[in-house]
Scaffold this motif. Sequence first.
Motif, PDB file in Angstrom:
ATOM      1  N   GLN A 119       0.842  -1.187   0.000  1.00  0.00           N
ATOM      2  CA  GLN A 119       0.000   0.000   0.000  1.00  0.00           C
ATOM      3  C   GLN A 119       0.879   1.241   0.000  1.00  0.00           C
ATOM      4  O   GLN A 119       1.814   1.359   0.797  1.00  0.00           O
ATOM      5  N   GLU A 122      -2.555   6.319   2.066  1.00  0.00           N
ATOM      6  CA  GLU A 122      -3.353   6.003   3.249  1.00  0.00           C
ATOM      7  C   GLU A 122      -4.779   5.632   2.884  1.00  0.00           C
ATOM      8  O   GLU A 122      -5.367   4.721   3.463  1.00  0.00           O
ATOM      9  N   ASP A 123      -5.355   6.317   1.881  1.00  0.00           N
ATOM     10  CA  ASP A 123      -6.722   6.059   1.432  1.00  0.00           C
ATOM     11  C   ASP A 123      -6.685   5.047   0.298  1.00  0.00           C
ATOM     12  O   ASP A 123      -6.031   5.269  -0.727  1.00  0.00           O
ATOM     13  N   GLY A 125      -9.048   4.361  -1.685  1.00  0.00           N
ATOM     14  CA  GLY A 125      -9.700   4.931  -2.856  1.00  0.00           C
ATOM     15  C   GLY A 125      -8.703   5.652  -3.750  1.00  0.00           C
ATOM     16  O   GLY A 125      -8.754   5.530  -4.984  1.00  0.00           O
ATOM     17  N   GLU A 127      -5.527   4.921  -3.785  1.00  0.00           N
ATOM     18  CA  GLU A 127      -4.697   3.830  -4.310  1.00  0.00           C
ATOM     19  C   GLU A 127      -5.321   3.232  -5.572  1.00  0.00           C
ATOM     20  O   GLU A 127      -4.642   2.990  -6.578  1.00  0.00           O
TER      21      GLU A 127
END
Length: 382
Positions: A119, A122-123, A125, A127
């Motif tokens: 990842q 943090e979000d 979406g 990503e």
Amino acid sequence: MASRPKVGGWLQGKTVRKGGIASSTSNTRSSTPQVQSTSSTVFGGGVKDASGRTSEYFSMDDQCPVCKSDRYLNPKLRLLVSACYHKMCESCIDRLFTLGPAPCPICNKVLRKLAFTPQTFEDLGVEKEVAIRRRIAKEFNKRREDFVDLRSYNDYLEEVEDITFNLIYEIDLAKTEARIQAYRAENAALIELNIQREEAYAQALKEQEDGERREREARAMELRREEEEEREEIEKSRREIIDKLETSDKNATKIITKSRANAAKRTSARSTSTMVLQSNAKLLRSRAAQSTAIPDAPHVPLEDNWYAYDDVFEMRSSYQDFLSEAVRKDREGIMRGGGYRVEEAWQRALLSAVAALDLPPLSGVPSTFHVDSRGDVIMNST
């Protein structure tokens, strides 16, 4: 008074590394991973690469949605993102997908073990959107010069945004994938050409950055060399002054003043030569930057540069021109007021004549013309 036991570093005001222990204690390593903060929160962060960007994001509040393990129970917990953008820990991934493809325990989409990636944001979406836009940009890579007008280019950009929006929010996925497949089959050659252009541009940019880096290193080396020469010059001048003071019977003040003047002259000459070299190098760089190819504009007869025809005709010193005979016979220059010259009128006539040679023939003009006794074409016989 009995001595008090030593307290922890956080009470003594010492710097404590996040997730670790005080820097002044023993070298035992803490089992908690070292977190680099990327926001104002204490526990937000991730793994950064050499450029300072976050290559893998994680937080102290991470928890696997499948086995419910968190970083408190498992300090080495690492969550990866699937193709459906759901997070799972490495233990669950090994347990569920080692034997082959299996459905996602959250959305039942069939996944493979190799499809899990770290990842970055943090979000999730963000990503997902970044991954989709990166995929679309590899195939929909047309440029402005690939279109005949700006309207067509804007329509193309709007179509790309529609496809991206459908993929992000999972709207008509089957039709959207079919549109992508059709576009790929129709523009395969152009897609490959633009990929090669991007690679060539990236290579040129890399070469430019390498050249600038080498130039900075050369300047730094030249600066170090100049500083070394200046130190040697100062030391040499000091030794010369000492030797002259020891062997000469002249005034010490005059000897020192003369030596310093000679040293100043040598320093000025050296700095002048350095400035000349730098200005020459700057001039060469500016000329190299200006030597880029300029596109040749299409030739438009009678509307572009008139002086482009100077090499297709040769002016004589005089012509049989009865219209300008009175001007040429004017000895007092009354008719040539304001700088009028007959040669300029002749030049304009010749330029108009040779420029008209590039015009296409008129349509509807008869192939035969009436010619008078002097050989001139009669344009209107009525």
